[in-house]
Write a protein that holds these residues in place. Structure first.
Motif, PDB file in Angstrom:
ATOM      1  N   ASP A  58       0.829  -1.204   0.000  1.00 54.86           N
ATOM      2  CA  ASP A  58       0.000   0.000   0.000  1.00 54.86           C
ATOM      3  C   ASP A  58       0.866   1.259   0.000  1.00 54.86           C
ATOM      4  O   ASP A  58       0.503   2.272  -0.606  1.00 54.86           O
ATOM      5  N   ARG A  59       2.004   1.193   0.681  1.00 53.71           N
ATOM      6  CA  ARG A  59       2.899   2.346   0.712  1.00 53.71           C
ATOM      7  C   ARG A  59       3.653   2.504  -0.610  1.00 53.71           C
ATOM      8  O   ARG A  59       3.884   3.614  -1.074  1.00 53.71           O
ATOM      9  N   GLN A  60       4.034   1.384  -1.203  1.00 51.89           N
ATOM     10  CA  GLN A  60       4.824   1.427  -2.433  1.00 51.89           C
ATOM     11  C   GLN A  60       3.986   1.811  -3.642  1.00 51.89           C
ATOM     12  O   GLN A  60       4.389   2.644  -4.453  1.00 51.89           O
ATOM     13  N   GLN A  61       2.823   1.181  -3.786  1.00 57.48           N
ATOM     14  CA  GLN A  61       1.931   1.388  -4.933  1.00 57.48           C
ATOM     15  C   GLN A  61       2.658   1.063  -6.246  1.00 57.48           C
ATOM     16  O   GLN A  61       3.631   0.326  -6.251  1.00 57.48           O
ATOM     17  N   GLY A  62       2.202   1.589  -7.353  1.00 56.34           N
ATOM     18  CA  GLY A  62       2.825   1.283  -8.632  1.00 56.34           C
ATOM     19  C   GLY A  62       2.474  -0.107  -9.124  1.00 56.34           C
ATOM     20  O   GLY A  62       1.799  -0.888  -8.448  1.00 56.34           O
ATOM     21  N   SER A  63       2.946  -0.445 -10.312  1.00 56.02           N
ATOM     22  CA  SER A  63       2.640  -1.737 -10.921  1.00 56.02           C
ATOM     23  C   SER A  63       3.207  -2.897 -10.108  1.00 56.02           C
ATOM     24  O   SER A  63       2.543  -3.924  -9.930  1.00 56.02           O
ATOM     25  N   VAL A  64       4.432  -2.756  -9.639  1.00 58.03           N
ATOM     26  CA  VAL A  64       5.045  -3.822  -8.844  1.00 58.03           C
ATOM     27  C   VAL A  64       4.260  -4.032  -7.560  1.00 58.03           C
ATOM     28  O   VAL A  64       3.946  -5.168  -7.186  1.00 58.03           O
ATOM     29  N   GLY A  65       3.922  -2.944  -6.890  1.00 59.35           N
ATOM     30  CA  GLY A  65       3.148  -3.046  -5.660  1.00 59.35           C
ATOM     31  C   GLY A  65       1.777  -3.654  -5.898  1.00 59.35           C
ATOM     32  O   GLY A  65       1.293  -4.446  -5.074  1.00 59.35           O
ATOM     33  N   ASN A  66       1.150  -3.321  -7.021  1.00 56.83           N
ATOM     34  CA  ASN A  66      -0.171  -3.878  -7.339  1.00 56.83           C
ATOM     35  C   ASN A  66      -0.128  -5.383  -7.537  1.00 56.83           C
ATOM     36  O   ASN A  66      -0.992  -6.119  -7.052  1.00 56.83           O
ATOM     37  N   VAL A  67       0.887  -5.850  -8.277  1.00 57.76           N
ATOM     38  CA  VAL A  67       1.013  -7.286  -8.533  1.00 57.76           C
ATOM     39  C   VAL A  67       1.295  -8.039  -7.244  1.00 57.76           C
ATOM     40  O   VAL A  67       0.691  -9.081  -6.959  1.00 57.76           O
ATOM     41  N   VAL A  68       2.216  -7.501  -6.454  1.00 54.34           N
ATOM     42  CA  VAL A  68       2.566  -8.168  -5.190  1.00 54.34           C
ATOM     43  C   VAL A  68       1.369  -8.188  -4.240  1.00 54.34           C
ATOM     44  O   VAL A  68       1.105  -9.196  -3.581  1.00 54.34           O
ATOM     45  N   LYS A  69       0.635  -7.085  -4.210  1.00 55.81           N
ATOM     46  CA  LYS A  69      -0.537  -7.034  -3.337  1.00 55.81           C
ATOM     47  C   LYS A  69      -1.576  -8.069  -3.746  1.00 55.81           C
ATOM     48  O   LYS A  69      -2.187  -8.729  -2.892  1.00 55.81           O
ATOM     49  N   GLU A  70      -1.793  -8.228  -5.044  1.00 54.78           N
ATOM     50  CA  GLU A  70      -2.739  -9.229  -5.531  1.00 54.78           C
ATOM     51  C   GLU A  70      -2.287 -10.634  -5.137  1.00 54.78           C
ATOM     52  O   GLU A  70      -3.092 -11.470  -4.715  1.00 54.78           O
ATOM     53  N   GLY A  71      -0.972 -10.870  -5.273  1.00 55.98           N
ATOM     54  CA  GLY A  71      -0.448 -12.171  -4.881  1.00 55.98           C
ATOM     55  C   GLY A  71      -0.591 -12.433  -3.397  1.00 55.98           C
ATOM     56  O   GLY A  71      -0.970 -13.538  -2.977  1.00 55.98           O
ATOM     57  N   LEU A  72      -0.319 -11.422  -2.574  1.00 58.77           N
ATOM     58  CA  LEU A  72      -0.425 -11.583  -1.126  1.00 58.77           C
ATOM     59  C   LEU A  72      -1.878 -11.724  -0.679  1.00 58.77           C
ATOM     60  O   LEU A  72      -2.176 -12.470   0.267  1.00 58.77           O
ATOM     61  N   THR A  73      -2.780 -11.005  -1.340  1.00 58.13           N
ATOM     62  CA  THR A  73      -4.202 -11.124  -1.017  1.00 58.13           C
ATOM     63  C   THR A  73      -4.701 -12.538  -1.304  1.00 58.13           C
ATOM     64  O   THR A  73      -5.444 -13.131  -0.508  1.00 58.13           O
ATOM     65  N   THR A  74      -4.289 -13.079  -2.435  1.00 63.83           N
ATOM     66  CA  THR A  74      -4.654 -14.458  -2.777  1.00 63.83           C
ATOM     67  C   THR A  74      -4.020 -15.440  -1.806  1.00 63.83           C
ATOM     68  O   THR A  74      -4.651 -16.421  -1.385  1.00 63.83           O
ATOM     69  N   TYR A  75      -2.760 -15.169  -1.444  1.00 59.86           N
ATOM     70  CA  TYR A  75      -2.036 -15.978  -0.457  1.00 59.86           C
ATOM     71  C   TYR A  75      -2.842 -16.057   0.836  1.00 59.86           C
ATOM     72  O   TYR A  75      -3.068 -17.151   1.403  1.00 59.86           O
ATOM     73  N   LYS A  76      -3.289 -14.896   1.299  1.00 60.42           N
ATOM     74  CA  LYS A  76      -4.014 -14.828   2.560  1.00 60.42           C
ATOM     75  C   LYS A  76      -5.344 -15.558   2.479  1.00 60.42           C
ATOM     76  O   LYS A  76      -5.743 -16.275   3.417  1.00 60.42           O
TER      77      LYS A  76
END
Length: 285
Positions: free
Chosen positions: A136-154
């Protein structure tokens, strides 16, 4: 017609950035104006007081009687191909700035290398919520992809209906889809730089050929005494177009490779964190 969330994201990313269909005609108009009123300014030619104001193109003096008095005037004498090459150069500059800002935004707000190290460290400790906060702090394309992966992980961590292998497949698919959604924004308009890297040279070659045709025509139409002024004009036209085309092509190729390298770097960071997410999920679930 119903539109899925993924489809909406794809549309939004494709719509981002400059629209070439709108921008390029505007840049062509600017290129023509530069050719006519900047390069063609009477001040760039000898006997400017006889040419009147405005532009050499609209003066009553014939073109063959006009002699440049500055470098801008010399470029003007390159002929009708020059405004096209000027448009190419402006297009390269405009879309390079556009790609620079878009890719900078895609990298996020913080240092990307530090973000990758921090997320990987949190994944090693199975601190998913903290890793999501970093995204959430980083944002950007990299942050969006990682966030999606972590959300699915959770979500998969609390899913008891799937076995471990099925969860890994679902996690990999979520990361791949998120990456695919971000790629159109990263790669948009790159084809313009790639195309101009080649087309600029070919158009310049056309201008070179036209100039040489004029030079040889002057050489053969003098009745034994070549028209030196017409001959030199044809040769200079050929060389001016060559110089403009090669310069534009070189800049376009350099910038294309530069931005391609930046895109590859962003993709590598995404793959690096994606691998850490998969390893962490396999270890703690």
């Amino acid at each position: 017609m119903n539109v899925s969330k993924n489809d909406e994201q794809v549309i939004a990313r494709k719509a981002g950035g400059l629209n070439p269909a709108v921008i390029i005609p505007i840049l062509f108009a600017i290129g023509v104006c530069i050719y006519l009123f900047v390069l063609g300014s009477p001040g760039n030619f000898k006997d400017a007081d006889k040419l009147g104001g405005g532009s050499v193109a609209f003066s009553s003096v014939e073109g063959k009687d006009i002699h440049p008095d500055s470098f801008l005037g010399i470029i003007y004498k390159g002929g009708v191909i020059v405004p096209v090459l000027i448009t190419f150069m402006i297009t390269v500059i405009v879309f390079s700035f556009e790609r620079y800002f878009v890719l900078g935004k895609a990298a996020g707000k913080g240092n990307l290398d530090n973000f990758v190290v921090q997320v990987r460290s949190l994944l090693n400790q199975n601190k998913i919520d903290e890793a999501l906060e970093e995204c959430d702090r980083q944002q950007g394309s990299v942050g969006n992809v990682v966030k999606e992966g972590l959300t699915t992980y959770k979500a998969l961590s609390h899913d008891s209906t799937l076995n471990k292998e099925q969860k890994m497949v679902a996690l990999n698919k979520a990361i791949e889809e998120a990456t695919t959604l971000e790629m159109p924004m990263l790669e948009k308009n790159m084809m313009i730089l790639s195309t101009l890297g080649t087309v600029a040279t070919l158009v310049a070659l056309l201008g070179t050929v036209i100039g040489m045709i004029k030079a040889f025509f002057a050489l053969g139409s003098g009745g034994g005494t070549p028209d030196a002024a017409a001959l030199s004009t044809g040769i200079s036209e050929a060389l001016i177009n060559t110089a403009l085309g090669i310069g534009t092509s070189a800049i376009a190729i350099i910038l294309y490779n530069f931005f391609t390298s930046k895109i590859d770097g962003l993709t590598y960071k995404i793959d690096e964190i994606a691998m850490s997410i998969q390893q962490s999920f396999a270890e703690f679930n």
